[in-house]
Write a protein that holds these residues in place. Structure first.
Motif, PDB file in Angstrom:
ATOM      1  N   UNK A  48       0.857  -1.195   0.000  1.00 56.50           N
ATOM      2  CA  UNK A  48       0.000   0.000   0.000  1.00 56.50           C
ATOM      3  C   UNK A  48       0.888   1.238   0.000  1.00 56.50           C
ATOM      4  N   UNK A  49       0.598   2.151  -0.898  1.00 55.19           N
ATOM      5  CA  UNK A  49       1.315   3.414  -1.013  1.00 55.19           C
ATOM      6  C   UNK A  49       0.322   4.563  -0.916  1.00 55.19           C
ATOM      7  N   UNK A  50       0.668   5.581  -0.160  1.00 57.65           N
ATOM      8  CA  UNK A  50      -0.203   6.734  -0.039  1.00 57.65           C
ATOM      9  C   UNK A  50      -1.036   6.699   1.219  1.00 57.65           C
ATOM     10  N   UNK A  51      -1.883   7.713   1.416  1.00 57.74           N
ATOM     11  CA  UNK A  51      -2.682   7.796   2.642  1.00 57.74           C
ATOM     12  C   UNK A  51      -3.699   6.677   2.751  1.00 57.74           C
ATOM     13  N   UNK A  52      -3.848   6.133   3.960  1.00 59.91           N
ATOM     14  CA  UNK A  52      -4.781   5.019   4.147  1.00 59.91           C
ATOM     15  C   UNK A  52      -6.237   5.460   4.029  1.00 59.91           C
ATOM     16  N   UNK A  53      -6.496   6.765   4.168  1.00 57.91           N
ATOM     17  CA  UNK A  53      -7.868   7.244   4.038  1.00 57.91           C
ATOM     18  C   UNK A  53      -8.144   7.845   2.663  1.00 57.91           C
ATOM     19  N   UNK A  54      -7.301   7.525   1.678  1.00 54.09           N
ATOM     20  CA  UNK A  54      -7.480   8.099   0.335  1.00 54.09           C
ATOM     21  C   UNK A  54      -8.828   7.698  -0.239  1.00 54.09           C
ATOM     22  N   UNK A  55      -9.488   8.655  -0.869  1.00 50.29           N
ATOM     23  CA  UNK A  55     -10.785   8.365  -1.480  1.00 50.29           C
ATOM     24  C   UNK A  55     -10.635   7.827  -2.896  1.00 50.29           C
ATOM     25  N   UNK A  56      -9.444   7.948  -3.468  1.00 47.66           N
ATOM     26  CA  UNK A  56      -9.163   7.439  -4.813  1.00 47.66           C
ATOM     27  C   UNK A  56      -8.005   6.462  -4.736  1.00 47.66           C
ATOM     28  N   UNK A  57      -8.217   5.239  -5.246  1.00 46.99           N
ATOM     29  CA  UNK A  57      -7.201   4.185  -5.121  1.00 46.99           C
ATOM     30  C   UNK A  57      -7.042   3.463  -6.459  1.00 46.99           C
ATOM     31  N   UNK A  58      -5.788   3.319  -6.890  1.00 49.19           N
ATOM     32  CA  UNK A  58      -5.456   2.458  -8.027  1.00 49.19           C
ATOM     33  C   UNK A  58      -5.026   1.102  -7.494  1.00 49.19           C
ATOM     34  N   UNK A  59      -5.667   0.047  -7.969  1.00 49.77           N
ATOM     35  CA  UNK A  59      -5.356  -1.328  -7.575  1.00 49.77           C
ATOM     36  C   UNK A  59      -4.767  -2.053  -8.776  1.00 49.77           C
ATOM     37  N   UNK A  60      -3.576  -2.634  -8.624  1.00 46.84           N
ATOM     38  CA  UNK A  60      -3.028  -3.490  -9.673  1.00 46.84           C
ATOM     39  C   UNK A  60      -2.924  -4.913  -9.137  1.00 46.84           C
ATOM     40  N   UNK A  61      -3.190  -5.874 -10.014  1.00 41.79           N
ATOM     41  CA  UNK A  61      -3.247  -7.287  -9.615  1.00 41.79           C
ATOM     42  C   UNK A  61      -2.394  -8.107 -10.577  1.00 41.79           C
ATOM     43  N   UNK A  62      -1.525  -8.935 -10.032  1.00 43.73           N
ATOM     44  CA  UNK A  62      -0.731  -9.853 -10.856  1.00 43.73           C
ATOM     45  C   UNK A  62      -1.056 -11.292 -10.501  1.00 43.73           C
ATOM     46  N   UNK A  63      -0.886 -12.176 -11.480  1.00 42.77           N
ATOM     47  CA  UNK A  63      -0.969 -13.607 -11.224  1.00 42.77           C
ATOM     48  C   UNK A  63      -2.358 -14.161 -11.043  1.00 42.77           C
ATOM     49  N   UNK A  64      -3.390 -13.474 -11.525  1.00 43.50           N
ATOM     50  CA  UNK A  64      -4.736 -14.035 -11.458  1.00 43.50           C
ATOM     51  C   UNK A  64      -4.769 -15.371 -12.199  1.00 43.50           C
ATOM     52  N   UNK A  65      -4.261 -15.363 -13.416  1.00 48.20           N
ATOM     53  CA  UNK A  65      -3.933 -16.614 -14.103  1.00 48.20           C
ATOM     54  C   UNK A  65      -2.457 -16.858 -13.787  1.00 48.20           C
ATOM     55  N   UNK A 349      -0.209   3.175 -18.870  1.00 43.86           N
ATOM     56  CA  UNK A 349      -1.598   2.932 -18.477  1.00 43.86           C
ATOM     57  C   UNK A 349      -1.802   3.261 -16.996  1.00 43.86           C
ATOM     58  N   UNK A 350      -0.855   2.897 -16.150  1.00 40.13           N
ATOM     59  CA  UNK A 350      -1.000   3.206 -14.736  1.00 40.13           C
ATOM     60  C   UNK A 350      -0.971   4.716 -14.493  1.00 40.13           C
ATOM     61  N   UNK A 351      -0.135   5.424 -15.215  1.00 39.71           N
ATOM     62  CA  UNK A 351      -0.124   6.891 -15.101  1.00 39.71           C
ATOM     63  C   UNK A 351      -1.455   7.476 -15.537  1.00 39.71           C
ATOM     64  N   UNK A 352      -2.017   6.938 -16.631  1.00 38.93           N
ATOM     65  CA  UNK A 352      -3.323   7.419 -17.088  1.00 38.93           C
ATOM     66  C   UNK A 352      -4.403   7.153 -16.049  1.00 38.93           C
ATOM     67  N   UNK A 353      -4.334   5.991 -15.407  1.00 36.64           N
ATOM     68  CA  UNK A 353      -5.317   5.655 -14.380  1.00 36.64           C
ATOM     69  C   UNK A 353      -5.241   6.609 -13.204  1.00 36.64           C
ATOM     70  N   UNK A 354      -4.024   6.922 -12.761  1.00 34.25           N
ATOM     71  CA  UNK A 354      -3.862   7.842 -11.644  1.00 34.25           C
ATOM     72  C   UNK A 354      -4.353   9.247 -11.997  1.00 34.25           C
TER      73      UNK A 354
END
Length: 360
Positions: A48-65, A349-354
């Motif tokens: 986790x990076x950034x404030x824990x009470x952030x109202x906007x969060x980017x989630x990235x997930x690896x290894x689902x498959x 893509x992650x920069x665009x998401x943020x």
């Protein structure tokens, strides 16, 4: 960039934890009950990076498959190691979920310890029956052979080609790879109850994302599309606000299977849409980043071969190792050219998401 990628799950995990610590992330490691292919302990790790009470969060997930974790992990390690984590917009946080299916990652499989494709398992089993796929029963018998050889593989390829000619590409793809909940020994099996990864990701979402009003989920995948090209597969409903936001943030790379814009069939129970369900009533923009590798015929056959191997073969035999090389090549081309195409695009893509999350 190439140093961010790893030759196996254990190395990938070490790199992720080292990079997360160096970036100042808060880390949590969730143990899996089984062992990896080399006897190693397995974990889904969080940063986790950034404030824990952030109202906007980017989630990235690896290894689902699982085996696709080579790509996703490399992108997450690179994001942390290359300084991007220090450039979060004000009021925005990031949650990195590393190896949502650690068993599949370690064992070199798309599926988990239950032979489940966890990206077909994130449905609400408590309120409805799993979606039916009666057409799968027509093909199951010859997708799960008794033995394996070059001749058997060629025969399966011929049967698949004939089936595509008979029912058409879209119907055949939906039957074979769209997901099924009736044959536990079959391919693309979605299960009849929440698997370990489903339960774990649900708990993660309810713990880390309960305060968020705006969430973007990016799930790293490989195996579909042109070599090295990153398609953004968005399964939100046509004309929905999340799909509109995805198009605004990411542009023409966004495709909608529901609108016939992707080679991917309509799939129920994928992880990223599960997070959207767990996090209602937040506005959740969820997308896969799907990077092409080999031809669809080669990718599909590698999955069928690997399913046979873990049902009836010996992973450590010469044939088993050949099949393992085959499926690895199908989902992680160990190629500098391929990484040079997909890694910078993942950063973009992650920069665009943020930026989209910060804009509100």
């Amino acid at each position: 960039m190439h140093q961010h990628f790893s030759p196996d799950y254990a190395t990938a995990r070490r790199k992720f934890l080292k990079a997360a610590k160096a970036a100042g992330a808060a880390i949590e490691s969730i143990p899996h009950p089984l062992k990896g292919i080399a006897g190693e302990d397995l974990f889904t790790d969080l940063a986790w990076l950034g404030p824990r009470d952030a109202s906007a969060v980017l989630v990235t997930v690896s290894g689902t498959h699982g085996i696709e974790g080579y790509y996703g992990s490399g992108c997450q390690v690179g994001w942390l190691s290359d300084g991007h984590a220090a450039q979060l917009p004000a009021g925005t946080a990031m949650l990195l979920i590393h190896a949502s299916n650690p068993y599949g990652f370690s064992w070199g499989r798309r599926v988990n310890e239950d032979n489940m494709d966890i990206n077909r398992n994130f449905i609400d089993f408590g309120t409805s029956a799993p979606p039916a796929n009666p057409a799968y029963a027509e093909v199951h018998g010859w997708l799960v052979p008794d033995d394996w050889s070059g001749e058997v593989a060629a025969g399966i390829q011929r049967r698949i080609a004939a089936y595509y000619d008979k029912v058409g590409a879209r119907a055949a793809t939906a039957a074979i790879v769209g997901g099924q909940h009736s044959h536990p020994d079959g391919v693309f099996y979605g299960g009849t109850a929440p698997c370990w990864s489903h339960r774990t990701v649900k708990a993660i979402a309810e713990t880390y994302l309960r305060q968020a009003a705006r969430i973007c989920v990016l799930d790293f995948h490989t195996g579909l599309g042109p070599f090295g090209y990153s398609e953004m597969i968005c399964r939100h409903a046509p004309d929905s606000e999340p799909l509109s936001l995805a198009r605004r943030w990411f542009g023409d790379a966004v495709t909608s299977p529901a609108m016939g814009q992707s080679d991917s069939p309509i799939i129920e129970g994928n992880l990223r849409m599960g997070i959207a369900r767990f996090c209602a009533p937040a506005t959740v923009v969820a997308s896969a980043i799907e990077v092409g590798t080999l031809s669809s015929d080669e990718v599909r056959l590698s999955v069928i071969a690997d399913n046979w191997l873990h049902l009836r073969g010996d992973v450590f035999s010469p044939l088993g190792q050949q099949i393992k090389r085959q499926i690895r090549a199908a989902f992680y081309p160990d190629s500098d050219e391929w990484r040079s195409l997909c890694y910078p695009r993942a950063v973009e893509i992650q920069r665009q998401a943020l930026a989209g999350l910060a804009a509100g």
